[in-house]
Design a protein around this motif. Structure first.
Motif, short mmCIF file in Angstrom:
data_model
loop_
_atom_site.label_atom_id
_atom_site.label_comp_id
_atom_site.label_asym_id
_atom_site.label_seq_id
_atom_site.Cartn_x
_atom_site.Cartn_y
_atom_site.Cartn_z
N GLU A 214 0.83 -1.21 0.00
CA GLU A 214 0.00 0.00 0.00
C GLU A 214 0.86 1.26 0.00
O GLU A 214 0.55 2.26 -0.65
CB GLU A 214 -0.92 0.00 1.22
N ASN A 217 2.42 3.14 -3.23
CA ASN A 217 1.68 4.12 -4.02
C ASN A 217 2.47 5.43 -3.97
O ASN A 217 2.72 5.97 -2.89
CB ASN A 217 0.28 4.31 -3.43
N THR A 268 5.54 -3.20 -9.66
CA THR A 268 4.98 -1.96 -9.13
C THR A 268 5.95 -0.79 -9.28
O THR A 268 5.57 0.30 -9.75
CB THR A 268 4.61 -2.12 -7.65
#
Length: 358
Positions: A214, A217, A268
């Motif tokens: 999380e 990001n 990511t």
């Protein structure tokens, strides 16, 4: 019991705030040592005792924990006591006592939802911040506690980890200071106490991984800390992948619960690099480099997917740009190799600035 009386609480809070101001004013080692020699060992024990007795009284615990933060902060080298002094070890023991006395009890408190931050989360935030200052101050050789069987480091880490389990994802989004302390704490654990992280049970480890996911990001303020944690984990795995150590066994055990962890991190971070114009490639270069070396095949597959998703007339230029990322890169994580990779990444970012179709 007398400390729980209202009049005593007011006097105690006044004392805590005065001491916080005194420690804040200590700018040099000589000034700090004078105050420390005054309160240790005769008076300092009241701080940890107060944390345990009045753990459910935020009006007392907030100034108490802020005092602990000031005591543990090595600002301007004022806590560089020297190799012949035990003050750094003694100071950390006292910080550990405060953490254990307060954190061990507040973790079991369930306040009303409306008072959750003031009665619990704020205390957790201050406790983690105090622990970060102690872990990052460079005035304690933590190996000495294990060497001589002193459990104060382990006890403090256990309580802090218990406190982190009280934090939910929405708490981090609602309270930026709490998020900063939480991720700073985990960052220092991953960097200097990875053996503790890898010794956790898989459920606790996976929980940390989910929070890191999380935090990756790019819009989160915790992005740099999460990149640093990914770099620590990936670098350890790369450097120890052929070793049969307890730490490596612990990581392999955790990877059975989240086998795609490193692949997800690689994908990511590359997506942030490619598709977020405002992303700072310097922040993620260390983690990205370790992840690429860890799984070159996965990296090449991801590159092919990216190139094939772009317009045909841009693919050749993109192919050349991607080839430059690993130009003159050797199969190691030495500082010179890392610097070369970062330079290559800078050139890549410039070359693809107007090539990538979002």
């Amino acid at each position: 019991e007398a400390l729980k009386q209202d009049q005593c609480k007011k006097l105690f809070v006044g004392l805590l705030r005065d001491l916080t101001g005194v420690f804040f004013g200590c700018q040099t080692k000589a000034q700090y040592e004078k105050v420390w020699d005054w309160i240790y060992p005769k008076y300092i024990e009241i701080i940890a005792k107060g944390a345990g007795l009045l753990y459910d009284c935020p009006a007392v615990t907030s100034p108490l924990l802020k005092l602990g933060i000031q005591m543990a902060t090595n600002r301007g080298g004022r806590l560089d006591f020297g190799c012949s002094s035990a003050n750094g070890i003694l100071l950390f023991r006292e910080i550990s006592k405060i953490v254990v006395e307060y954190g061990g009890k507040i973790a079991d408190v369930t306040p009303p939802k409306s008072a959750r931050y003031s009665c619990k989360l704020k205390g957790i935030y201050l406790t983690l911040k105090m622990m970060v200052q102690a872990l990052s101050g460079n005035y304690v050789n933590f190996a000495i506690f294990t060497l001589y069987g002193d459990p104060c480091l382990y006890n403090a880490l256990e309580v802090c980890m218990k406190l982190t389990c009280e934090i939910q994802q929405e708490d981090l989004q609602s309270y930026p200071k709490l998020a900063e302390s939480y991720f700073n704490f985990l960052q220092y654990l991953c960097k200097n106490h990875l053996n503790y992280i890898l010794a956790l049970d898989s459920q606790a480890f996976v929980r940390i991984v989910l929070f890191i996911r999380e935090g990756l990001n790019h819009q989160n303020t915790s992005f740099p800390q999460c990149c640093a944690m990914v770099e620590s984990l990936a670098s350890f795995y790369y450097n120890n992948r052929n070793k049969d150590t307890e730490m490596m066994k612990g990581l392999q055990r955790h990877l059975q619960s989240c086998p795609e962890m490193f692949s997800y991190f690689l994908q990511t971070l590359f997506q942030v690099l490619l598709f977020v114009p405002a992303a700072n490639h310097w922040t993620l270069s260390g983690a990205l480099f370790a992840l690429i070396l860890l799984n070159t095949t996965k990296y090449q597959t991801f590159v092919e997917e990216i190139i094939n998703s772009q317009p045909v007339d841009r693919r050749e230029d993109l192919l050349n740009a991607f080839a430059g990322i690993l130009k003159d890169i050797n199969d190691n994580l030495q500082p010179t190799n890392r610097e070369r990779f970062t330079r290559n990444l800078t050139i890549f970012k410039q070359q693809t600035k107007n090539l990538i179709v979002l």
